[in-house]
Design an enzyme around this catalytic site. Structure first.
Site, short mmCIF file in Angstrom:
data_model
loop_
_atom_site.label_atom_id
_atom_site.label_comp_id
_atom_site.label_asym_id
_atom_site.label_seq_id
_atom_site.Cartn_x
_atom_site.Cartn_y
_atom_site.Cartn_z
N LYS A 69 0.91 -1.38 -0.28
CA LYS A 69 0.10 0.09 -0.08
C LYS A 69 0.83 1.36 0.16
O LYS A 69 1.49 1.50 0.88
CB LYS A 69 -1.10 0.13 1.06
CG LYS A 69 -1.82 1.21 1.56
CD LYS A 69 -2.79 1.23 2.67
CE LYS A 69 -3.24 2.75 2.92
NZ LYS A 69 -4.05 2.71 4.12
N LYS A 93 -10.28 12.87 7.81
CA LYS A 93 -9.77 12.62 8.96
C LYS A 93 -9.80 13.65 10.09
O LYS A 93 -9.43 14.94 9.69
CB LYS A 93 -8.29 11.98 8.97
CG LYS A 93 -8.37 10.59 8.65
CD LYS A 93 -6.95 9.93 8.57
CE LYS A 93 -6.45 8.64 7.95
NZ LYS A 93 -7.32 7.70 8.57
N ASP A 143 1.64 6.34 5.59
CA ASP A 143 0.42 5.49 4.94
C ASP A 143 0.92 4.91 3.82
O ASP A 143 0.28 4.04 3.13
CB ASP A 143 -0.85 6.27 4.69
CG ASP A 143 -2.07 5.42 4.92
OD1 ASP A 143 -1.90 4.42 5.74
OD2 ASP A 143 -2.93 5.88 4.24
N ARG A 158 -7.56 -0.58 0.89
CA ARG A 158 -8.18 -1.85 0.39
C ARG A 158 -8.57 -1.47 -1.03
O ARG A 158 -8.50 -2.36 -1.75
CB ARG A 158 -9.30 -2.21 1.17
CG ARG A 158 -10.52 -1.32 1.21
CD ARG A 158 -11.51 -1.71 2.32
NE ARG A 158 -11.11 -1.14 3.73
CZ ARG A 158 -11.64 -1.43 4.90
NH1 ARG A 158 -12.82 -2.06 4.83
NH2 ARG A 158 -11.06 -1.00 6.11
N1 BES Z 1 -4.48 4.47 6.93
C1 BES Z 1 -5.53 4.25 7.62
C2 BES Z 1 -5.38 3.43 8.64
C3 BES Z 1 -4.48 3.75 9.80
C4 BES Z 1 -5.06 4.68 10.68
C5 BES Z 1 -3.31 3.01 10.07
C6 BES Z 1 -4.22 5.06 11.77
C7 BES Z 1 -2.57 3.31 11.04
C8 BES Z 1 -2.97 4.13 12.07
C9 BES Z 1 -6.71 3.62 6.53
O1 BES Z 1 -6.73 4.01 5.25
C10 BES Z 1 -8.00 4.15 7.32
O2 BES Z 1 -8.35 5.25 7.41
N2 BES Z 1 -8.82 3.09 7.60
C11 BES Z 1 -9.99 3.35 8.17
C12 BES Z 1 -11.16 2.24 7.51
C13 BES Z 1 -12.61 2.76 7.88
C14 BES Z 1 -12.96 4.00 7.25
C15 BES Z 1 -13.40 1.53 7.60
C16 BES Z 1 -9.85 3.04 9.96
O3 BES Z 1 -9.40 2.23 10.11
O4 BES Z 1 -10.43 3.84 10.50
ZN ZN Z 2 -4.76 4.99 4.72
MN MN Z 3 -7.74 5.93 5.03
#
Ligand code: BES
Ligand code: ZN
Ligand code: MN
Length: 459
Positions: free
Chosen positions: A227, A239, A250, A313
């Protein structure tokens, strides 16, 4: 960064003696009386992580005593020696006795010497180690240099590490080992990799899919997918500032895939290696993709966007679909995919997913052996229906938010069919506060354990 290992023979290297609570008494008994007195006057008792520099009569350093945990201690840290490069004055050192695992201790020493020096001069002393007898120093150099690459890429802020710079980094790794790379962008990306394009199109820095292959085409096919979200604002489902702060990391999956690829190529493992890195910036703009948009993925499955922040994803789905088309023997993807993985297991213990029981056992064993911890979580079939969409084949972000790391893995699984074996690791890629061998910042996660797996199978 120059290698921490001193490979020229060195008779004057300063000995480091490892001591535990229970071996300390015997060690003190063997010291010359003034040294014993000096240790006592300093109140030194070989507590784990504490060190004592013993002077010689001429004022030079005679030796170093370093406290580590007792053999059976529950809190034993096999990377303890990783704090030494940050503690010791400049010089050339050697291990005088065997810590619990001399190879891991030497590796820790190397990993602990890392400094991120891109924006200011690192103020580290030149501390070097004569590799312990019987340890393959070239292998430790190979592993630590790859780990430094991963850390450097992650630590570099997004203004200097966009999709183009990530592409350049990947091309550089490929070129160093004679692999040629291609990169899909623009119209071709929009047509053949609709999800990668959808996620990346709002950024002024164009999305792309980096693709390189190395090795004898007759060898077993191993494909790595990482990724590469160079910054994750969350897209329109933005966010909060606290969650956005660290999102330069990321692209940690891509960084670790490059580190792993470098180890594999450097060791000349008998594989036909393919590396795929979807590189994008998840930005906010008028042309950004939106919640409830529907896209037809490369595989043909239609995907409804439940949340634009579940972008990792999406880009992995198109890259996995491409990887799957040539039926690799082993398909591995790494990514910083969910906050939920951190809720479940914390930053230092990434969950991994696979339905291949032999692979799962090997990964668990080697993660432990390499001190690159990984923990298996299930591709739990009953939760698969949570991905249902009312209008499309699948939704990228199930409502409810339960089991977020599992549902992400289940989403990715829909795009893998033909690969003989598939391994997915939901990494964090970051050390939040410094520990021995692990300075605060970008971290090499899963790459060392998977490298050992590949080296066992294809070395
Ligand atoms: N990059 C983030 C996940 C992440 C956040 C990894 C903080 C490590 C630390 C990912 O793209 C994300 O935002 N995932 C969301 C998914 C949700 C919207 C279904 C999450 O984990 O909140
Ligand atoms: Zn992400
Ligand atoms: Mn994200």
């Amino acid at each position: 960064m120059p290698s921490v290992f001193e490979t020229a023979p060195n008779a004057t290297a300063i000995p480091i003696t490892f001591a535990t609570k229970s071996t300390w008494e015997a060690i003190t008994a063997g010291l010359p009386a003034p040294a014993r007195q000096f240790a006592q006057a300093n109140g030194f008792s070989a507590k784990p992580g504490k060190y004592l520099i013993l002077p010689a009569a001429d004022g030079q350093i005679a030796q170093v005593i370093f406290g580590i945990e007792d053999e059976g201690s529950k809190s034993r840290d096999l990377f303890r020696a990783g704090s030494l490069p940050g503690l010791l004055p400049a010089g050339i050192y050697r291990f005088a006795n065997a810590p619990h695992d001399a190879r891991l201790a030497a590796l820790a020493f190397a990993l602990g010497s890392y400094r991120f020096g891109r924006y200011r001069k690192a103020d580290a002393a030149d501390v070097r180690l004569v590799p312990p007898d019987g340890v393959d120093a070239a292998e430790l150099v190979r592993i630590s240099e790859a780990a430094f690459l991963a850390r450097d890429l992650i630590n570099t802020p997004s203004n200097d590490m966009g999709p183009a710079e990530l592409e350049a980094a990947a091309r550089d790794v490929a070129a160093r080992f004679g692999a040629s790379s291609v990169c899909v962008t623009g119209e071709e990306l929009a047509k053949n990799f609709p999800l990668i394009h959808a996620v990346g199109m709002a950024s002024s820095r164009a999305p792309r899919l980096i693709d390189f292959s190395w090795g004898d085409p007759a060898h077993p096919k191993v494909t790595l997918v990482g990724k590469g979200v160079c910054f994750d604002t969350g897209g329109l489902d933005l966010k909060p500032s606290s969650g956005m702060l660290l999102m330069k990391k990321d692209m940690g999956g891509a960084a670790n895939v490059l580190a792993l690829a470098q180890m594999v190529m450097d060791a000349k493992l008998k594989v036909r290696l393919r590396v795929l890195i979807p590189a994008v910036e998840n930005a906010v703009a008028g042309n950004a993709f939106r919640p409830m948009d529907v896209f037809k993925s490369r595989k043909g499955l239609t995907v409804e966007i439940g949340n634009t922040d579940a972008e990792g994803r999406l880009i992995l789905a198109d890259a996995l679909a491409l990887a799957d088309e040539e039926k690799p023997e082993l398909l591995v993807d790494l990514g910083t995919l969910t906050g939920a993985a951190r809720v479940a297991l914390g930053p230092d213990l990434p969950p991994f997913y696979t339905n291949d029981e032999t692979l799962a056992a090997d990964v668990a064993r080697l993660a432990r052996q390499e001190n690159d911890p990984l923990w298996r979580m299930p591709l739990w079939p009953p939760y698969d229906s949570w991905l249902d969409s009312k209008v499309a084949n699948i939704n990228n972000a199930p409502s409810g938010g339960f089991a977020g790391s599992i549902t992400c893995a289940l989403f990715l699984q829909r795009f893998v069919e033909a690969a003989k074996s598939w391994l997915h690791v939901d990494i964090y890629g970051w050390t939040p506060s410094a520990k021995p061998a692990r300075p605060e910042g970008g971290e090499c996660q899963a790459a060392r354990a998977i490298y050992q797996l590949l080296s066992e199978r294809y070395g």
